[in-house]
Design a protein around this motif. Sequence first.
Motif, PDB file in Angstrom:
ATOM      1  N   LYS A 176      13.992   6.870  -6.209  1.00 46.74           N
ATOM      2  CA  LYS A 176      15.125   6.826  -5.284  1.00 46.74           C
ATOM      3  C   LYS A 176      14.863   5.871  -4.122  1.00 46.74           C
ATOM      4  O   LYS A 176      15.798   5.319  -3.532  1.00 46.74           O
ATOM      5  CB  LYS A 176      15.428   8.227  -4.753  1.00 46.74           C
ATOM      6  CG  LYS A 176      16.019   9.160  -5.796  1.00 46.74           C
ATOM      7  CD  LYS A 176      16.350  10.522  -5.200  1.00 46.74           C
ATOM      8  CE  LYS A 176      16.958  11.441  -6.259  1.00 46.74           C
ATOM      9  NZ  LYS A 176      17.289  12.782  -5.702  1.00 46.74           N
ATOM     10  N   LYS A 202      24.262   2.472 -10.840  1.00 49.30           N
ATOM     11  CA  LYS A 202      24.162   3.840 -10.324  1.00 49.30           C
ATOM     12  C   LYS A 202      22.720   4.260 -10.071  1.00 49.30           C
ATOM     13  O   LYS A 202      22.453   5.122  -9.224  1.00 49.30           O
ATOM     14  CB  LYS A 202      24.846   4.816 -11.273  1.00 49.30           C
ATOM     15  CG  LYS A 202      24.218   4.905 -12.655  1.00 49.30           C
ATOM     16  CD  LYS A 202      25.003   5.835 -13.556  1.00 49.30           C
ATOM     17  CE  LYS A 202      24.393   5.887 -14.960  1.00 49.30           C
ATOM     18  NZ  LYS A 202      25.193   6.773 -15.860  1.00 49.30           N
ATOM     19  N   ASN A 203      21.770   3.646 -10.797  1.00 46.07           N
ATOM     20  CA  ASN A 203      20.346   3.913 -10.573  1.00 46.07           C
ATOM     21  C   ASN A 203      19.662   2.777  -9.838  1.00 46.07           C
ATOM     22  O   ASN A 203      18.459   2.615  -9.898  1.00 46.07           O
ATOM     23  CB  ASN A 203      19.647   4.174 -11.904  1.00 46.07           C
ATOM     24  CG  ASN A 203      20.155   5.420 -12.591  1.00 46.07           C
ATOM     25  OD1 ASN A 203      20.414   6.435 -11.945  1.00 46.07           O
ATOM     26  ND2 ASN A 203      20.336   5.338 -13.902  1.00 46.07           N
TER      27      ASN A 203
END
Length: 292
Positions: A176, A202-203
């Motif tokens: 993250k 999205k990642n």
Amino acid sequence: MIYSLENSKIKITASTHGGELHSITGKDTGTEYLWDGNPTYWKYHAPILFPIIGKVTDLKYKVDGKIYELPQHGLARTSEFNLLSQTEDSISFELKYSDDSLMVYPFKFSLISTYKLSDNSLTVNYQVRNLDTTDILFSIGAHPAFMCPINQNESLDDYYLQFNEKETSSIFVPTKEVFLTHEKNEYLNNSAEIKLSKDTFKNDVLIFDNLKSNKITIKSRNCTKSLSVEFGDFPYLGIWAPPTGAPFICIEPWFGHADYEDFHGEFKDKEGVISLPTNKEFNCSYTITITE
């Protein structure tokens, strides 16, 4: 200070701040292809990543046992370069080491960014010179952001990225905090195309390290305008846009990458770091071509 350069097909502007490209305009249609730096999404245009790419753990790294601190992507993108030279078709900026830079990066260096026009193409060259009495260590990369969609009446779903070879390739799995894990996910299976949508990032960043291709093109399904990046022998390619969505795509050729999440070693042992002997120079380049 902002400088401009143009020929019959293309006009660019570039700044001494960061030695950074600011604009690429196609003269046939007046289309702007480079992101305008709107801070609502991202305040840069095409920053130079040096002497690190991404982040080092806790923003700190180790050289000969001593701890130094650098922000994400290093010091070049926020430094003031000097105009080195300008000709009819090229312009060069230089950043040299200083007392301030030695506090955060303990090597004596010269970094030159050169922008050269030829027909409807722009070649960007980075040259690193070792001005020190010992080997210097660094990573270097590009982070240009290109308008996508190119036309205002289109959406991201109308666009795709096309490699010049069919690829069977995986991508790194980031944390993250956008450090690297030692995992990879399968991404392309005998395909040359990446479909673009709000979910593509999205990642966060897509990072490739085993491509056969040396060129990638931003294409629309509705119009003939396109932009390609030929990235030569750069060993890593990042593709990024803010996961929350933004009207641009970054295509990033890299020599190096962010730290692995478990890396705490010496900078010289970091994967992708270049060691350059004294009095030597390192050059790398990529080429942007517009089609209108």
